[in-house]
Design a protein around this motif. Structure first.
Motif, PDB file in Angstrom:
ATOM      1  N   ARG A 162       0.830  -1.185   0.089  1.00 35.78           N
ATOM      2  CA  ARG A 162      -0.041   0.094  -0.062  1.00 35.78           C
ATOM      3  C   ARG A 162       0.823   1.284   0.006  1.00 35.78           C
ATOM      4  N   GLN A 163       1.985   1.158   0.622  1.00 34.36           N
ATOM      5  CA  GLN A 163       2.918   2.559   0.598  1.00 34.36           C
ATOM      6  C   GLN A 163       4.030   2.386  -0.424  1.00 34.36           C
ATOM      7  N   LEU A 164       3.562   1.611  -1.746  1.00 34.86           N
ATOM      8  CA  LEU A 164       4.396   1.358  -2.606  1.00 34.86           C
ATOM      9  C   LEU A 164       6.003   0.721  -2.541  1.00 34.86           C
ATOM     10  N   ASN A 165       5.773   0.056  -1.527  1.00 37.50           N
ATOM     11  CA  ASN A 165       7.184  -0.569  -1.235  1.00 37.50           C
ATOM     12  C   ASN A 165       7.015  -2.006  -1.729  1.00 37.50           C
ATOM     13  N   GLN A 166       8.365  -2.467  -1.712  1.00 36.29           N
ATOM     14  CA  GLN A 166       8.537  -3.980  -2.372  1.00 36.29           C
ATOM     15  C   GLN A 166       7.548  -5.041  -1.520  1.00 36.29           C
TER      16      GLN A 166
ATOM     17  N   ARG B  22      -2.773  13.375  -3.172  1.00 31.95           N
ATOM     18  CA  ARG B  22      -3.388  14.475  -2.740  1.00 31.95           C
ATOM     19  C   ARG B  22      -2.707  15.926  -2.626  1.00 31.95           C
ATOM     20  N   HIS B  23      -1.200  15.710  -2.834  1.00 32.36           N
ATOM     21  CA  HIS B  23      -0.546  17.168  -2.914  1.00 32.36           C
ATOM     22  C   HIS B  23       0.906  17.037  -3.366  1.00 32.36           C
ATOM     23  N   TYR B  24       1.099  17.843  -4.093  1.00 33.59           N
ATOM     24  CA  TYR B  24       2.509  18.164  -4.557  1.00 33.59           C
ATOM     25  C   TYR B  24       2.980  19.566  -4.632  1.00 33.59           C
TER      26      TYR B  24
ATOM     27  N   ALA C 217       8.009  17.540  -2.569  1.00 34.83           N
ATOM     28  CA  ALA C 217       7.313  16.398  -1.836  1.00 34.83           C
ATOM     29  C   ALA C 217       6.017  15.887  -2.478  1.00 34.83           C
ATOM     30  N   VAL C 218       5.746  14.676  -2.391  1.00 31.64           N
ATOM     31  CA  VAL C 218       4.496  14.188  -3.047  1.00 31.64           C
ATOM     32  C   VAL C 218       3.721  13.530  -1.745  1.00 31.64           C
ATOM     33  N   VAL C 219       2.491  13.713  -1.668  1.00 30.49           N
ATOM     34  CA  VAL C 219       1.666  13.148  -0.564  1.00 30.49           C
ATOM     35  C   VAL C 219       0.519  12.496  -1.244  1.00 30.49           C
ATOM     36  N   HIS C 220       0.496  11.019  -0.799  1.00 37.76           N
ATOM     37  CA  HIS C 220      -0.536  10.386  -1.266  1.00 37.76           C
ATOM     38  C   HIS C 220      -1.088   9.465   0.021  1.00 37.76           C
ATOM     39  N   HIS C 221      -2.418   8.925  -0.377  1.00 35.26           N
ATOM     40  CA  HIS C 221      -3.197   8.268   0.881  1.00 35.26           C
ATOM     41  C   HIS C 221      -3.323   6.822   0.460  1.00 35.26           C
ATOM     42  N   TYR C 222      -3.318   5.868   1.495  1.00 38.47           N
ATOM     43  CA  TYR C 222      -3.467   4.736   1.344  1.00 38.47           C
ATOM     44  C   TYR C 222      -4.195   3.956   2.522  1.00 38.47           C
ATOM     45  N   LEU C 223      -4.625   2.776   2.052  1.00 40.65           N
ATOM     46  CA  LEU C 223      -5.565   2.347   3.378  1.00 40.65           C
ATOM     47  C   LEU C 223      -4.610   1.211   4.055  1.00 40.65           C
TER      48      LEU C 223
ATOM     49  N   GLN D 152       1.059   9.603   3.280  1.00 41.54           N
ATOM     50  CA  GLN D 152       2.599   9.312   3.243  1.00 41.54           C
ATOM     51  C   GLN D 152       3.233  10.374   2.365  1.00 41.54           C
ATOM     52  N   THR D 153       4.347  10.868   2.819  1.00 41.38           N
ATOM     53  CA  THR D 153       4.892  12.051   2.161  1.00 41.38           C
ATOM     54  C   THR D 153       6.210  11.421   1.619  1.00 41.38           C
ATOM     55  N   LEU D 154       6.520  11.517   0.394  1.00 41.49           N
ATOM     56  CA  LEU D 154       7.799  10.990  -0.189  1.00 41.49           C
ATOM     57  C   LEU D 154       8.349  12.226  -1.228  1.00 41.49           C
ATOM     58  N   SER D 155       9.659  12.190  -1.159  1.00 45.38           N
ATOM     59  CA  SER D 155      10.215  13.195  -2.224  1.00 45.38           C
ATOM     60  C   SER D 155       9.837  12.823  -3.600  1.00 45.38           C
ATOM     61  N   GLN D 156      10.090  13.778  -4.496  1.00 49.38           N
ATOM     62  CA  GLN D 156       9.608  13.392  -5.848  1.00 49.38           C
ATOM     63  C   GLN D 156      10.639  12.208  -6.422  1.00 49.38           C
ATOM     64  N   GLU D 157      11.998  12.320  -6.174  1.00 52.69           N
ATOM     65  CA  GLU D 157      12.862  11.182  -6.253  1.00 52.69           C
ATOM     66  C   GLU D 157      12.409   9.947  -5.916  1.00 52.69           C
TER      67      GLU D 157
END
Length: 304
Positions: free
Chosen positions: A107-111, A222-224, A228-234, A244-249
């Motif tokens: 859900r967090q785009l992790n492996q 949700r926000h850029y 930083a990029v903010v996306h939501h997950y269940l 979750q907030t991640l850098s664009q890279e």
């Protein structure tokens, strides 16, 4: 990729429609939606109307990094997941139907590599041409899956190169690699058996969201703010939505790590659904289940 414009042949009609040309990229949400719909339509003409069971095969999180971007190794996971069902069915002299899909992200785009398997709760007795029920023991399936994955990794030391991964610098040779895998074999491996359903439609709809579409949809962003990029997950553990907030890279890196390699098949078919068998066995399956014989549509559109 450009567009195509369709107009009415009547000179008095001003209506026209534009259709975008498909880039056929599995990282494109628009093209992924079209491919997904085509795959769903194909399954309606192939999968028999019988009892099905959906099984999810996972592995301990310490093994996830070994499969990151290693598509040949991920491809071998399909055989590991279907081995138990095929062995059980053939021991009873019947041919079951299986289709399975690879899912690489959490859900967090992790492996988080794992395999979704849908298997018929019965099979074709090829010798007598009748349909017989089939039952799978969860404990036996778990043991075969665990052993198959460990054997796969044990023989893939050169392909994995575990000593080069973060936190695994202590693995310097194959002896230490085998010792590490032996420890992972004793950990908890979760194999989830869902309740059986009539027909495979539930599994098809569930898996369709992962096969052709990118790992994150635009609706979850949700926000850029430039950096930083903010996306939501269940969160499955709490049942609540989190952000979750991640850098664009980091976001781009996680995104492209889940885009399959060129020509990689996200869905595999086994048993009487295998491409080399379905032409002869599917009509016999329909006859044994007293179904109308369907047109054989095992062309390119039915394989992902």
């Amino acid at each position: 990729m450009g567009v195509r414009r369709y107009c009415c042949t009547s000179p008095h009609c001003t209506h026209s429609r534009f259709f975008c040309q498909s880039c056929k990229s599995k990282a494109c949400s628009a093209c992924g939606m079209k491919s997904t719909e085509q795959w769903i339509a194909e399954q309606q003409h192939i999968l028999p109307d019988c009892d099905w069971q959906h099984i999810t095969f996972t592995m301990p999180h310490l093994l996830w990094p070994f499969f990151s971007n290693n598509w040949p190794l991920l491809n071998d996971l399909f055989r590991c997941a279907t081995r138990a069902m095929l062995r059980r069915a053939r021991q009873q002299g019947i041919e079951a139907g299986i289709f399975c899909a690879l899912h690489t992200w959490g859900r967090q785009l992790n492996q988080h590599p794992h395999i979704h398997v849908s298997v018929t709760r019965g099979g074709l007795d090829v010798k007598h041409g009748v349909w017989r029920s089939l039952f799978f023991r969860k404990k036996a399936v778990e043991e075969i899956w665990r052993g198959a994955v460990i054997r796969l990794l044990r023989g893939s030391y050169e392909r994995v190169s575990p000593g080069t991964l973060p936190g695994l610098g202590h693995i310097r040779d194959e002896r230490q690699w085998r010792r590490y895998l032996k420890a992972q074999y004793g950990r908890h491996w979760k194999v989830h058996f869902a309740k059986k359903t009539r027909g495979a439609w539930h599994s098809v709809k569930y898996l369709s969201g992962y096969l052709k579409r990118p790992p994150v949809s635009a609706s979850r962003l949700r926000h850029y703010a430039g950096g930083a990029v903010v996306h939501h997950y269940l969160d499955h553990r709490t049942g609540k939505h989190k952000r979750q907030t991640l850098s664009q890279e980091e976001m781009i890196g996680r995104y492209i790590s889940h885009v399959p390699a060129r020509h990689f098949k996200m869905v595999h078919y086994s048993g009487f659904l295998a491409n080399r068998k379905r032409g002869t066995l599917l009509p016999k399956v329909y006859e044994a289940l007293e179904m109308t014989v369907r047109e054989n549509r095992s062309g390119p559109g039915s394989r992902c």
